[in-house]
Design a protein around this motif. Sequence first.
Motif, PDB file in Angstrom:
ATOM      1  N   SER A  40      -9.282  26.920   1.628  1.00  0.00           N
ATOM      2  CA  SER A  40      -9.642  25.542   1.321  1.00  0.00           C
ATOM      3  C   SER A  40      -8.650  24.599   2.001  1.00  0.00           C
ATOM      4  O   SER A  40      -7.537  24.995   2.361  1.00  0.00           O
ATOM      5  CB  SER A  40      -9.616  25.303  -0.193  1.00  0.00           C
ATOM      6  N   VAL A  41      -9.059  23.354   2.140  1.00  0.00           N
ATOM      7  CA  VAL A  41      -8.164  22.340   2.691  1.00  0.00           C
ATOM      8  C   VAL A  41      -6.960  22.173   1.766  1.00  0.00           C
ATOM      9  O   VAL A  41      -5.823  22.055   2.229  1.00  0.00           O
ATOM     10  CB  VAL A  41      -8.904  21.005   2.899  1.00  0.00           C
ATOM     11  N   ALA A  42      -7.188  22.223   0.464  1.00  0.00           N
ATOM     12  CA  ALA A  42      -6.093  22.076  -0.502  1.00  0.00           C
ATOM     13  C   ALA A  42      -5.049  23.181  -0.338  1.00  0.00           C
ATOM     14  O   ALA A  42      -3.860  22.959  -0.569  1.00  0.00           O
ATOM     15  CB  ALA A  42      -6.650  22.079  -1.926  1.00  0.00           C
ATOM     16  N   SER A  43      -5.469  24.375   0.084  1.00  0.00           N
ATOM     17  CA  SER A  43      -4.523  25.490   0.244  1.00  0.00           C
ATOM     18  C   SER A  43      -3.530  25.253   1.378  1.00  0.00           C
ATOM     19  O   SER A  43      -2.493  25.919   1.439  1.00  0.00           O
ATOM     20  CB  SER A  43      -5.261  26.806   0.460  1.00  0.00           C
ATOM     21  N   LEU A  44      -3.814  24.310   2.258  1.00  0.00           N
ATOM     22  CA  LEU A  44      -2.880  24.013   3.348  1.00  0.00           C
ATOM     23  C   LEU A  44      -1.576  23.429   2.809  1.00  0.00           C
ATOM     24  O   LEU A  44      -0.525  23.582   3.429  1.00  0.00           O
ATOM     25  CB  LEU A  44      -3.518  23.078   4.374  1.00  0.00           C
ATOM     26  N   ARG A  45      -1.620  22.798   1.649  1.00  0.00           N
ATOM     27  CA  ARG A  45      -0.385  22.321   1.024  1.00  0.00           C
ATOM     28  C   ARG A  45       0.492  23.501   0.631  1.00  0.00           C
ATOM     29  O   ARG A  45       1.704  23.461   0.767  1.00  0.00           O
ATOM     30  CB  ARG A  45      -0.726  21.459  -0.203  1.00  0.00           C
ATOM     31  N   LEU A  46      -0.138  24.582   0.172  1.00  0.00           N
ATOM     32  CA  LEU A  46       0.605  25.800  -0.140  1.00  0.00           C
ATOM     33  C   LEU A  46       1.207  26.395   1.131  1.00  0.00           C
ATOM     34  O   LEU A  46       2.337  26.875   1.123  1.00  0.00           O
ATOM     35  CB  LEU A  46      -0.304  26.825  -0.824  1.00  0.00           C
ATOM     36  N   VAL A  47       0.479  26.330   2.231  1.00  0.00           N
ATOM     37  CA  VAL A  47       1.011  26.820   3.501  1.00  0.00           C
ATOM     38  C   VAL A  47       2.241  25.998   3.898  1.00  0.00           C
ATOM     39  O   VAL A  47       3.240  26.562   4.350  1.00  0.00           O
ATOM     40  CB  VAL A  47      -0.068  26.812   4.609  1.00  0.00           C
ATOM     41  N   ASP A  48       2.188  24.682   3.719  1.00  0.00           N
ATOM     42  CA  ASP A  48       3.375  23.846   3.962  1.00  0.00           C
ATOM     43  C   ASP A  48       4.556  24.359   3.132  1.00  0.00           C
ATOM     44  O   ASP A  48       5.669  24.498   3.643  1.00  0.00           O
ATOM     45  CB  ASP A  48       3.108  22.384   3.579  1.00  0.00           C
ATOM     46  N   PHE A  49       4.303  24.628   1.877  1.00  0.00           N
ATOM     47  CA  PHE A  49       5.340  25.116   0.973  1.00  0.00           C
ATOM     48  C   PHE A  49       5.896  26.466   1.447  1.00  0.00           C
ATOM     49  O   PHE A  49       7.109  26.684   1.439  1.00  0.00           O
ATOM     50  CB  PHE A  49       4.767  25.222  -0.445  1.00  0.00           C
ATOM     51  N   LEU A  50       5.000  27.370   1.873  1.00  0.00           N
ATOM     52  CA  LEU A  50       5.433  28.691   2.347  1.00  0.00           C
ATOM     53  C   LEU A  50       6.300  28.575   3.596  1.00  0.00           C
ATOM     54  O   LEU A  50       7.330  29.252   3.722  1.00  0.00           O
ATOM     55  CB  LEU A  50       4.228  29.588   2.623  1.00  0.00           C
ATOM     56  N   VAL A  51       5.891  27.721   4.533  1.00  0.00           N
ATOM     57  CA  VAL A  51       6.673  27.538   5.763  1.00  0.00           C
ATOM     58  C   VAL A  51       8.040  26.947   5.431  1.00  0.00           C
ATOM     59  O   VAL A  51       9.063  27.399   5.957  1.00  0.00           O
ATOM     60  CB  VAL A  51       5.913  26.671   6.786  1.00  0.00           C
ATOM     61  N   ASP A  52       8.072  25.967   4.532  1.00  0.00           N
ATOM     62  CA  ASP A  52       9.357  25.402   4.120  1.00  0.00           C
ATOM     63  C   ASP A  52      10.232  26.469   3.466  1.00  0.00           C
ATOM     64  O   ASP A  52      11.447  26.487   3.671  1.00  0.00           O
ATOM     65  CB  ASP A  52       9.158  24.234   3.149  1.00  0.00           C
ATOM     66  N   GLY A  53       9.626  27.346   2.689  1.00  0.00           N
ATOM     67  CA  GLY A  53      10.376  28.435   2.069  1.00  0.00           C
ATOM     68  C   GLY A  53      10.973  29.381   3.096  1.00  0.00           C
ATOM     69  O   GLY A  53      12.106  29.848   2.932  1.00  0.00           O
TER      70      GLY A  53
END
Length: 130
Positions: free
Chosen positions: A23-36
């Motif tokens: 989902s488009v909303a899951s891209l925020r989680l991807v941002d979080f994962l990359v920052d992690g």
Amino acid sequence: MRTCAGTFVSRVTTRKRLPLDYSVASLRLVDFLVDGLRRDGVDEARVSGALLGLGAYVGEVLVRRADAQWVDFDAAQQAYFGQPVGVRMPDGRVWNPLGKVRNCFTAGSSQESLRTFYLTLHGRGRRTAA
């Protein structure tokens, strides 16, 4: 790349139970994962496999949600983007989700958000159903 994204999602969601549902909303989680990944000052080469998986995932979100399709870049595009593949939007524009994830890793999601990338992306189609 679709297989790469699917394998990555299977591996990550089984182990960590992360809601990567394309989902488009899951891209925020991807941002979080990359920052992690970048938080501990880890070298990009050490996390290159994870970045590839995340890039494939972002590209697959474009395919599923914006009517894009995976394409092999020609020699000029490979030289410009530094990647062998990307996505072509319905209007013919090409984008580089693999490189975008690497940029996000380098700069941080406050500078290179993947969710914002999708929301401001030119040339996307509109799909209503998952």
